[in-house]
Design a protein around this motif. Sequence first.
Motif, PDB file in Angstrom:
ATOM      1  N   THR A  49       0.808  -1.223   0.000  1.00 46.51           N
ATOM      2  CA  THR A  49       0.000   0.000   0.000  1.00 46.51           C
ATOM      3  C   THR A  49       0.841   1.273   0.000  1.00 46.51           C
ATOM      4  OG1 THR A  49      -0.189  -0.134   2.412  1.00 46.51           O
ATOM      5  CG2 THR A  49      -1.977  -1.099   1.106  1.00 46.51           C
ATOM      6  N   ASP A  50       2.145   1.139  -0.206  1.00 42.09           N
ATOM      7  CA  ASP A  50       3.022   2.323  -0.192  1.00 42.09           C
ATOM      8  C   ASP A  50       2.676   3.315  -1.300  1.00 42.09           C
ATOM      9  OD1 ASP A  50       4.307   1.300   1.968  1.00 42.09           O
ATOM     10  OD2 ASP A  50       6.165   0.763   0.931  1.00 42.09           O
ATOM     11  N   ALA A  51       2.069   2.830  -2.387  1.00 42.58           N
ATOM     12  CA  ALA A  51       1.684   3.743  -3.464  1.00 42.58           C
ATOM     13  C   ALA A  51       0.612   4.726  -2.995  1.00 42.58           C
ATOM     14  CB  ALA A  51       1.175   2.952  -4.668  1.00 42.58           C
ATOM     15  N   LEU A  52      -0.082   4.353  -1.920  1.00 45.81           N
ATOM     16  CA  LEU A  52      -1.077   5.248  -1.328  1.00 45.81           C
ATOM     17  C   LEU A  52      -0.440   6.084  -0.222  1.00 45.81           C
ATOM     18  CD1 LEU A  52      -4.044   2.724  -1.156  1.00 45.81           C
ATOM     19  CD2 LEU A  52      -3.987   4.816  -2.521  1.00 45.81           C
ATOM     20  N   ILE A  92      -9.593  13.412  -5.207  1.00 39.84           N
ATOM     21  CA  ILE A  92      -8.562  12.441  -5.588  1.00 39.84           C
ATOM     22  C   ILE A  92      -7.772  12.004  -4.356  1.00 39.84           C
ATOM     23  CG2 ILE A  92      -6.371  12.183  -6.823  1.00 39.84           C
ATOM     24  CD1 ILE A  92      -7.595  13.937  -9.054  1.00 39.84           C
ATOM     25  N   VAL A  93      -7.412  12.954  -3.529  1.00 43.70           N
ATOM     26  CA  VAL A  93      -6.669  12.638  -2.307  1.00 43.70           C
ATOM     27  C   VAL A  93      -7.575  11.938  -1.300  1.00 43.70           C
ATOM     28  CG1 VAL A  93      -5.296  13.590  -0.420  1.00 43.70           C
ATOM     29  CG2 VAL A  93      -5.165  14.628  -2.687  1.00 43.70           C
ATOM     30  N   PHE A  94      -8.792  12.419  -1.196  1.00 39.58           N
ATOM     31  CA  PHE A  94      -9.735  11.827  -0.247  1.00 39.58           C
ATOM     32  C   PHE A  94     -10.044  10.380  -0.622  1.00 39.58           C
ATOM     33  CE2 PHE A  94     -13.938  11.506   1.882  1.00 39.58           C
ATOM     34  CZ  PHE A  94     -13.505  11.836   3.161  1.00 39.58           C
ATOM     35  N   ASP A  95     -10.115  10.108  -1.912  1.00 34.73           N
ATOM     36  CA  ASP A  95     -10.328   8.744  -2.409  1.00 34.73           C
ATOM     37  C   ASP A  95      -9.162   7.842  -1.996  1.00 34.73           C
ATOM     38  OD1 ASP A  95     -11.360   6.595  -4.090  1.00 34.73           O
ATOM     39  OD2 ASP A  95      -9.832   7.158  -5.544  1.00 34.73           O
ATOM     40  N   ALA A  96      -7.958   8.367  -2.076  1.00 35.75           N
ATOM     41  CA  ALA A  96      -6.778   7.592  -1.658  1.00 35.75           C
ATOM     42  C   ALA A  96      -6.832   7.297  -0.158  1.00 35.75           C
ATOM     43  CB  ALA A  96      -5.504   8.356  -1.996  1.00 35.75           C
ATOM     44  N   LEU A  97      -7.269   8.264   0.622  1.00 30.56           N
ATOM     45  CA  LEU A  97      -7.398   8.063   2.068  1.00 30.56           C
ATOM     46  C   LEU A  97      -8.418   6.974   2.383  1.00 30.56           C
ATOM     47  CD1 LEU A  97      -7.422  11.825   3.108  1.00 30.56           C
ATOM     48  CD2 LEU A  97      -5.705  10.163   3.851  1.00 30.56           C
ATOM     49  N   GLY A  98      -9.556   7.054   1.723  1.00 30.69           N
ATOM     50  CA  GLY A  98     -10.607   6.058   1.952  1.00 30.69           C
ATOM     51  C   GLY A  98     -10.180   4.665   1.533  1.00 30.69           C
ATOM     52  N   THR A  99      -9.454   4.590   0.419  1.00 31.92           N
ATOM     53  CA  THR A  99      -8.973   3.295  -0.045  1.00 31.92           C
ATOM     54  C   THR A  99      -7.987   2.696   0.947  1.00 31.92           C
ATOM     55  OG1 THR A  99      -9.242   3.971  -2.363  1.00 31.92           O
ATOM     56  CG2 THR A  99      -7.821   2.071  -1.926  1.00 31.92           C
ATOM     57  N   TYR A 100      -7.075   3.514   1.427  1.00 31.43           N
ATOM     58  CA  TYR A 100      -6.064   3.040   2.383  1.00 31.43           C
ATOM     59  C   TYR A 100      -6.727   2.513   3.659  1.00 31.43           C
ATOM     60  CZ  TYR A 100      -1.831   3.106   5.297  1.00 31.43           C
ATOM     61  OH  TYR A 100      -0.788   2.764   6.133  1.00 31.43           O
ATOM     62  N   ALA A 101      -7.672   3.253   4.182  1.00 26.62           N
ATOM     63  CA  ALA A 101      -8.377   2.821   5.393  1.00 26.62           C
ATOM     64  C   ALA A 101      -9.157   1.536   5.141  1.00 26.62           C
ATOM     65  CB  ALA A 101      -9.317   3.922   5.873  1.00 26.62           C
ATOM     66  N   GLY A 102      -9.821   1.472   4.000  1.00 26.72           N
ATOM     67  CA  GLY A 102     -10.622   0.292   3.671  1.00 26.72           C
ATOM     68  C   GLY A 102      -9.779  -0.946   3.432  1.00 26.72           C
ATOM     69  N   GLU A 131      -9.862   1.393  14.079  1.00 23.15           N
ATOM     70  CA  GLU A 131      -9.848   2.801  14.487  1.00 23.15           C
ATOM     71  C   GLU A 131      -9.553   3.712  13.300  1.00 23.15           C
ATOM     72  OE1 GLU A 131      -7.066   3.196  17.666  1.00 23.15           O
ATOM     73  OE2 GLU A 131      -8.218   1.897  19.027  1.00 23.15           O
ATOM     74  N   LEU A 132      -8.626   3.277  12.437  1.00 20.77           N
ATOM     75  CA  LEU A 132      -8.279   4.058  11.247  1.00 20.77           C
ATOM     76  C   LEU A 132      -9.509   4.231  10.359  1.00 20.77           C
ATOM     77  CD1 LEU A 132      -5.509   5.177  10.135  1.00 20.77           C
ATOM     78  CD2 LEU A 132      -5.560   3.238   8.572  1.00 20.77           C
ATOM     79  N   ALA A 133     -10.236   3.139  10.162  1.00 18.63           N
ATOM     80  CA  ALA A 133     -11.438   3.199   9.332  1.00 18.63           C
ATOM     81  C   ALA A 133     -12.506   4.086   9.969  1.00 18.63           C
ATOM     82  CB  ALA A 133     -11.988   1.796   9.110  1.00 18.63           C
ATOM     83  N   MET A 134     -12.640   4.001  11.276  1.00 21.72           N
ATOM     84  CA  MET A 134     -13.632   4.811  11.971  1.00 21.72           C
ATOM     85  C   MET A 134     -13.276   6.293  11.919  1.00 21.72           C
ATOM     86  SD  MET A 134     -14.379   2.290  15.216  1.00 21.72           S
ATOM     87  CE  MET A 134     -15.592   3.366  15.986  1.00 21.72           C
ATOM     88  N   ILE A 135     -11.987   6.598  12.036  1.00 25.77           N
ATOM     89  CA  ILE A 135     -11.536   7.995  11.930  1.00 25.77           C
ATOM     90  C   ILE A 135     -11.860   8.537  10.542  1.00 25.77           C
ATOM     91  CG2 ILE A 135      -9.472   9.459  11.782  1.00 25.77           C
ATOM     92  CD1 ILE A 135      -8.273   7.705  14.033  1.00 25.77           C
ATOM     93  N   PHE A 136     -11.563   7.720   9.530  1.00 24.26           N
ATOM     94  CA  PHE A 136     -11.850   8.171   8.169  1.00 24.26           C
ATOM     95  C   PHE A 136     -13.353   8.373   7.979  1.00 24.26           C
ATOM     96  CE2 PHE A 136     -13.275   7.302   3.873  1.00 24.26           C
ATOM     97  CZ  PHE A 136     -12.580   8.277   3.179  1.00 24.26           C
ATOM     98  N   ASP A 137     -14.158   7.403   8.429  1.00 26.49           N
ATOM     99  CA  ASP A 137     -15.611   7.503   8.252  1.00 26.49           C
ATOM    100  C   ASP A 137     -16.164   8.741   8.944  1.00 26.49           C
ATOM    101  OD1 ASP A 137     -15.615   5.215   6.778  1.00 26.49           O
ATOM    102  OD2 ASP A 137     -16.380   3.922   8.365  1.00 26.49           O
TER     103      ASP A 137
END
Length: 600
Positions: free
Chosen positions: A18-21, A68-78, A92-98
């Motif tokens: 996931t380093d590309a994110l 575009i950036v927000f999509d990357a954040l959501g993908t990383y958390a998911g 917790e990471l997913a909950m913070i993002f949500d």
Amino acid sequence: MAERLKRNEVDVNMTWNTDALFSSTEAFNATLEDVKSKVEMLKRYKGKLTESGKILFEAIEALEKVMIVFDALGTYAGLNEAIDATDNAFQELAMIFDSTAAKIGADLTFFDNEIMAMTEAQYIAFFKDEPMLEEYRAYIDSLYEQKQYKFNDATEEVLAALSEVTEAPYRTYSVSKATDMQFDSVLDGEGNVLPNSFALFEGKYEYCEDPALRKNAYESFNKTLNQYKNTYASVYSTEVTKHVMLSKLRGYENVTQMLLKPQKVTEEMYHRQIDVIYNELAPHMRKFAGLLKEQLGLDKVHFYDLKAPLDTTFNPTATYEEAKDVILKSLAVMGEDYVAIIEKGFSERWIDYADNIGKSTGAFCASPYAAHPYILTTFQNNMRDAFTLTHELGHAGHFYLANKAQRMFNTNPSMFNVEAPSTMNEMLLGRYLLNNNDDPKMKKWVILQFMGTYYHNFVTHLLEAAYQRKVYEHAEKGQPITAKLLCDTTLEVLRGFWGDAVEIDEDAGLTWMRQPHYYMGLYPYTYSAGLTASTACSQMIYEEGQPAVDRWLDMLKTGGKLKPLELLKVAGMDLTTDEPVQKAVAFVDGLIDQLIELYK
């Protein structure tokens, strides 16, 4: 007895990178804070979007950069939550993002509200005065066409702020399914004790040749499902009620119309896919069940026998490397550039195929615009997994091309089209294997893999769609959505399709608990739409060669810039009539007849 590994025990080469994110959680958190500040800057456009076409273009372009950036954040958390739901840090990471997503969604509802509020005169003038706005026509139209169904701005902002709550049913289902359910160990036909899990049952035991293991695993699986059925019914009832109430409050004629609106699909197209296949495929699949009964020497074909290997003397295994090799060879017909994309997927670790405790079941492909696609699957070393893998690689190739060719807001096609590229890859793999094997046993096996693809899309997901349609009908009539109603509805659909050819036991009624797609709107039926398209277009590729390949690749690159029917016309097909669906059903019947002939 083999124990399932913890996430930190699996081979890193079997996991995605996931380093590309983001290179770390710290980088993720820093970017999340930066996005929050950029969202604040976007607020300067509030109340100004309809002043001119130039301002509207400038605002949407700025929004897109943030998304575009927000999509990357959501993908990383998911992605992190999907690989190990038992890890509290990932949860917790997913909950913070949500939580952040809910706030940002509320802050940016003015984009939707103001675009929907445009007058017809403004709509026409803006596109005329600002030619660059044409690049966002699909995005603008998707909002403008919902104008009559919107609430006032304040209500829309409240709903957006509550998105974390309104999306809770799916999160509750996903977390519970991945972490709470524990299954009894099972005995195979030789008395060996084996572990059971969602991944093992759905990815291995359902397909095994040992009738005792199939039966025992099925009973163990359903024993646990039974313990959760009332809880899951309550969760799903909340999801269904949410949609029904919103459709009424927004002024739609029915909930189906509301759920199809984002797909840009008419009710006629939706009902055609379900009705034609459910009614016309049923006799052919009952004939297939008869062949299964005869060849496996069964007194009765039970629900848990339907995915059993028809030829128990020939069930080829495949390592991950072997699957990779045959997939790349089968896709050569699509050209060097397309194959190079798929090779990158393997070499750059886009794919997570380990099996570990807490990992999400099934398979999916996430395609963040800022990076590259990511594929989750669980590889169980059987050749059937090659079909699952190439399916997800079809999604990856599609979005890799669309992301390169289109602006982000134009990359996502309707759900109606989204499964066509994935099932195309399955069709190409099956055809390659048929054309490069002379062994009758292998030919039978390959045809059975074709049948596996059609079973997945034209039977499993199609019956789920028929079930889902009935559930919404019940809900609109005000009937309580209880576990009993959901189980009875599932049994009604299964028994109506299979008739007397298959013994549908009461536990088969629990099948509704296995499918996360019910929390994604009207998704299940789209699998049949995609396979209808890929059936027709794969035939064109083998008949016409390069011209058909070029049309198909052009369609992939078009992304979501066109509506479903127009997009498929780019590939050279027309889905405005029953004919393509009927031809796909006839193709399945032909496969079954070939099998019967081969077994004779």
